[in-house]
Design an enzyme around this catalytic site. Structure first.
Site, short mmCIF file in Angstrom:
data_model
loop_
_atom_site.label_atom_id
_atom_site.label_comp_id
_atom_site.label_asym_id
_atom_site.label_seq_id
_atom_site.Cartn_x
_atom_site.Cartn_y
_atom_site.Cartn_z
N ARG A 181 0.81 -1.31 -0.46
CA ARG A 181 0.13 0.26 0.20
C ARG A 181 0.70 1.25 0.20
O ARG A 181 0.71 2.31 -0.40
CB ARG A 181 -0.90 0.03 1.36
N TYR B 89 -12.82 19.43 -15.95
CA TYR B 89 -13.47 17.93 -15.87
C TYR B 89 -14.76 17.61 -15.04
O TYR B 89 -14.84 18.20 -14.21
CB TYR B 89 -12.22 17.09 -15.53
N ASP C 111 -3.91 21.25 -13.58
CA ASP C 111 -3.75 19.92 -14.24
C ASP C 111 -3.75 19.38 -15.44
O ASP C 111 -3.52 20.24 -16.74
CB ASP C 111 -5.29 19.54 -14.23
N LYS D 93 -5.05 8.65 -19.54
CA LYS D 93 -4.89 9.43 -20.22
C LYS D 93 -3.87 9.10 -21.66
O LYS D 93 -3.19 8.23 -21.53
CB LYS D 93 -5.56 11.00 -20.04
O1 P1T Z 1 -10.40 9.39 -14.57
P1 P1T Z 1 -9.56 9.86 -13.89
O2 P1T Z 1 -8.74 8.61 -14.24
O3 P1T Z 1 -10.25 9.40 -12.48
O4 P1T Z 1 -9.37 11.15 -14.07
C1 P1T Z 1 -9.89 11.91 -13.96
C2 P1T Z 1 -9.46 13.04 -14.76
C3 P1T Z 1 -8.85 14.46 -14.27
N1 P1T Z 1 -8.88 15.28 -15.00
C4 P1T Z 1 -8.83 15.31 -16.29
C5 P1T Z 1 -8.78 16.45 -16.99
C6 P1T Z 1 -9.44 14.38 -17.00
O5 P1T Z 1 -10.17 14.51 -17.99
C7 P1T Z 1 -10.19 13.53 -16.09
C8 P1T Z 1 -10.75 11.92 -16.29
N2 P1T Z 1 -11.83 12.73 -17.76
C9 P1T Z 1 -12.39 11.93 -18.52
C10 P1T Z 1 -12.50 10.82 -17.84
C11 P1T Z 1 -12.86 12.84 -20.08
O6 P1T Z 1 -13.26 11.65 -20.52
O7 P1T Z 1 -13.01 13.52 -19.87
#
Ligand code: P1T
Length: 405
Positions: free
Chosen positions: A69, A122, A194, A219
């Site tokens: 963890r 987001y 971000d 991503k």
């Molecule tokens: O899905 P996750 O790994 O928890 O990430 C969240 C997140 C944070 N910041 C940005 C700019 C993001 O685009 C995302 C997740 N976004 C999508 C799933 C989407 O389709 O826009």
């Protein structure tokens, strides 16, 4: 001493990974940073250390890892790699992007603290801010952060954090990182960027003055739509300790298999981003010239209102493109969304495959309609994550789908 009793300030296996590659170019860092042949076997690829715990020769005497963890060698290699890509001292990985955001807020803020953030971000980040943290006493002001004066006016004595997302999701607005960091610095406010849409291959927020960089590694970093993960990079020892404390205490740690996949992803990040930028630009130019298309949002277009700033603070314009249709009806949008075949209708972005998304009903549905529209996110907006396929096939696919609108 058990792992949960370890002081947070001790050296972490992520720090100062050898061989150091901080002086190498991005392409070399993508392939090598944080990694070296496995000391036990010489394996060139970092193994997937699929173990929950690590043997100790005496209580507290171990080879750098105690309990998974808290840390795991596959994760440490990835954390070293991501830190090197962002030019950071520390990289800390989380089970998702939103888990990384959660750890920053829980690790650094207290009830009564105030955060200024963008009104175009987001939907999941918005939901976490409004529906999880606001009830716990954090206060948020959402403003158009492309307007530095609006940000300045929103700052209060209790403001502790500026939360930037740039380029924004889904409107591809570009926020002036250096300018807002300077504003925050002079008031002792922490700045988080971000950097998910740009990736470290196109934008380095720490160099522009940011304190923390957040990634959804789901991503571009992973790059193959096969994992969920987040990461935070920073040069602050204090923040790194706070975030590692969150991982240890709240346990949002990613598994070793996902870390391996992300490490494999970053080896080609620089190559993939080149093609994403090339295809993104071609798609944006194609859409701009199409009679059935309304406004196209892509910071790489010379006429885009954010082009000049993007050119200054980014080394490429990325693979995300948003647009509206000339026929602004929901029906026309639906015909387009179900009319493509190379572009897949799905949430998420940043993978090698092209995706098409309807933010108002999918990725940004958790933002109340009124707020969404006020921020400029209309019901007919379409978002594309342009992949690395053949440019001609992508343009033909859009052309055929637009013909049915
Ligand atoms: O899905 P996750 O790994 O928890 O990430 C969240 C997140 C944070 N910041 C940005 C700019 C993001 O685009 C995302 C997740 N976004 C999508 C799933 C989407 O389709 O826009």
């Amino acid at each position: 001493m058990s792992s949960s009793d370890q002081p947070e300030t001790e050296n972490h296996p992520t720090d100062n990974q050898e061989p150091t590659t901080s002086n190498h170019a991005l392409a070399t860092r993508c392939v090598h940073a944080g990694q070296q042949p496995d000391p036990a076997t010489g394996a060139v690829m970092t193994p997937i250390y699929q173990t929950s715990t690590f043997a100790q020769s005496a209580p507290g005497e171990h080879k750098g890892h105690e309990y998974a963890r808290v840390s795991n060698p596959t994760r440490s290699a990835l954390e070293g790699n991501l830190a090197a890509l962002e030019g950071a001292e520390h990289g800390i990985c989380f089970a998702s992007g939103v888990a990384g955001i959660d750890a920053i807020l829980k690790g650094g803020l207290r009830p009564g603290d105030h955060i200024v953030t963008t009104n175009d971000l987001y939907g999941g980040t918005f939901r976490l801010f409004k529906e999880v943290f606001e009830p716990f006493g954090l206060e948020f002001t959402f403003v158009d952060m492309t307007d530095a004066d609006a940000v300045e006016q929103a700052i209060r004595p209790e403001t502790e954090l500026l939360w930037l997302e740039t380029p924004t999701n889904p409107l591809l607005r570009v926020i002036d990182i250096a300018r807002l960091c300077e504003m925050a610095d002079s008031r002792d406010i922490t700045t988080v960027v971000d950097n998910t849409f740009a990736s470290p291959a196109l934008q380095q927020p720490l160099d522009l003055g940011a304190d923390l960089v957040l990634h959804s590694c789901t991503k571009y970093i992973g790059g193959h739509s096969d994992l969920i993960m987040g990461a935070v990079c920073t040069n602050s020892d204090e923040w790194a300790d706070k975030l590692r404390f969150q991982i240890k205490s709240a346990g949002a740690s990613p598994g070793p298999m996902d870390c391996f996949l992300a490490l494999r992803g970053t080896k080609t990040l620089h190559l993939r981003m080149e093609r994403h930028c090339q295809n993104g630009r071609a798609v944006a130019e194609f859409l701009s010239d199409h009679a059935k298309v309304g406004r196209v949002r892509y910071p790489g277009l010379p006429g885009d209102p954010y082009h000049e700033l993007a050119d200054k603070q980014m080394s490429g314009f990325g693979g995300m493109v948003s647009f509206s249709l000339a026929d602004d009806s929901v029906e026309a949008g639906k015909r387009l969304l179900s009319g493509t075949s190379v572009f897949t209708l799905a949430e998420s972005l940043g993978g090698v495959e092209s995706l098409i998304d309807h933010p108002a009903s999918m990725t940004h549905a958790s933002i109340p309609a009124e707020g969404r529209r006020k921020a400029g996110l209309g019901d007919s907006l379409i978002r594309l994550s342009v992949g690395v396929e053949d440019e001609g096939d992508l343009l033909n696919d859009l052309d055929r789908a637009l013909a049915k609108v």
